[in-house]
Design an enzyme around this catalytic site. Structure first.
Site, PDB file in Angstrom:
ATOM      1  N   SER A 227       0.856  -1.190   0.000  1.00  0.00           N
ATOM      2  CA  SER A 227       0.000   0.000   0.000  1.00  0.00           C
ATOM      3  C   SER A 227       0.888   1.234   0.000  1.00  0.00           C
ATOM      4  O   SER A 227       2.028   1.190   0.487  1.00  0.00           O
ATOM      5  CB  SER A 227      -0.892   0.004   1.240  1.00  0.00           C
ATOM      6  OG  SER A 227      -1.499   1.265   1.443  1.00  0.00           O
TER       7      SER A 227
ATOM      8  N   TYR B  21      -1.284  -1.090  10.406  1.00  0.00           N
ATOM      9  CA  TYR B  21      -1.525  -1.392   8.994  1.00  0.00           C
ATOM     10  C   TYR B  21      -0.374  -0.868   8.146  1.00  0.00           C
ATOM     11  O   TYR B  21       0.199  -1.601   7.334  1.00  0.00           O
ATOM     12  CB  TYR B  21      -2.839  -0.777   8.530  1.00  0.00           C
ATOM     13  CG  TYR B  21      -3.049  -0.913   7.031  1.00  0.00           C
ATOM     14  CD1 TYR B  21      -3.412  -2.135   6.470  1.00  0.00           C
ATOM     15  CD2 TYR B  21      -2.860   0.176   6.181  1.00  0.00           C
ATOM     16  CE1 TYR B  21      -3.577  -2.262   5.095  1.00  0.00           C
ATOM     17  CE2 TYR B  21      -3.041   0.059   4.808  1.00  0.00           C
ATOM     18  CZ  TYR B  21      -3.392  -1.167   4.275  1.00  0.00           C
ATOM     19  OH  TYR B  21      -3.546  -1.293   2.920  1.00  0.00           O
TER      20      TYR B  21
END
Length: 260
Positions: free
Chosen positions: A137, A150
């Site tokens: 990401s 995350y």
């Protein structure tokens, strides 16, 4: 017949990647938690003239990687692509989110790709040409308050991918790490983000098909890292130039201010 395995393949980017690989001539093995959704994707793939098998499994559960590896071995000896796509985020302050939920996320985002890659690498190395695609990401390129673990888990995935890629230089296996930005998937709902934050993300979101096509093309081209979207590329590049404290304040301004 060359075969690809995709985790988290029931919807979103994983589904789009499965269809993209099928169009490129790969038979596809699909793994995710929802049997009904997997069967729908498998049906779409078969309509493209490729074979598709699926395994419904909680990939965050104990021994999931071993189960997947054993299932793959029973399906094919010609695994040529491994796409580690399964993963999700949790939005909130670290100390306020349940630790068990955060550990479950880390298991799926970090440990599963490592375990599955380790289990399947001997099979991949037997192919004339094989690929590993890890989905990270753009959050990996800086600390992101309220998405702290995350972002950290995706940073791990980039580092793992690059290290493994170097170790495998000169072999038949190429490793690529794909780092999408905002994408029109159910990520925000799964992460627990409110509608205001989702609306912000939607302004710059790409579609799963766009991300998948870009990522698969980058993988087949042998790229080390791939960031789809001009804005995402610029953002990731700037984080290397701007002091970390500034990027953290910017990220907090986007995500933290929406917490109630």
């Amino acid at each position: 017949m060359k075969t690809a395995l995709i985790t988290g393949a029931s919807r979103g980017i994983g589904r789009a990647m499965a269809l993209d690989l099928a169009r490129r001539g790969y038979d596809v093995l699909l793994v995710a938690r929802s049997a009904s959704q997997l069967e729908q994707v498998a049906t779409e793939i078969r309509a493209l003239g490729r074979q598709a098998q699926h395994l419904a499994l909680d990939l965050a559960g104990p021994g999931a990687a071993r189960q997947v590896a054993a299932w793959v071995a029973a399906q094919t000896t010609e695994l040529a692509v491994l796409v580690n796509n399964a993963g999700y985020g949790l939005w909130g302050r670290f100390e306020e989110l349940p630790l068990t939920e955060q550990q479950n996320m880390l298991q799926l985002n970090m440990h599963l790709p490592v375990e599955l890659t380790h289990a399947l690498l001997p099979t991949l190395r037997c192919q004339p040409k094989a690929y590993i695609l890890n989905v990270a990401s753009t959050a990996a390129y800086q600390a992101v308050p309220t998405l702290t673990l995350y972002a950290a888990s995706k940073a791990f995935l980039i580092s793992f991918s690059r290290g493994l890629r170097y170790e495998l230089r000169g072999t038949s296996v190429s490793v690529t790490c794909l780092s999408p930005g905002a994408t029109t998937t159910d990520f925000a709902d799964r992460a627990g983000m409110n509608s205001e934050l989702q609306a912000v993300a939607n302004k710059v979101s790409m579609t799963p098909a766009q991300v998948a096509e870009f990522g698969i093309a980058a993988m087949l081209s042998g790229e080390a890292e791939a960031i789809p979207g001009a804005l995402n590329k610029v953002s990731a590049a700037l984080t290397a130039l701007v002091p970390k404290g500034i990027t953290e304040r910017i990220a907090a301004g986007i995500y933290e201010k929406h917490l109630k």
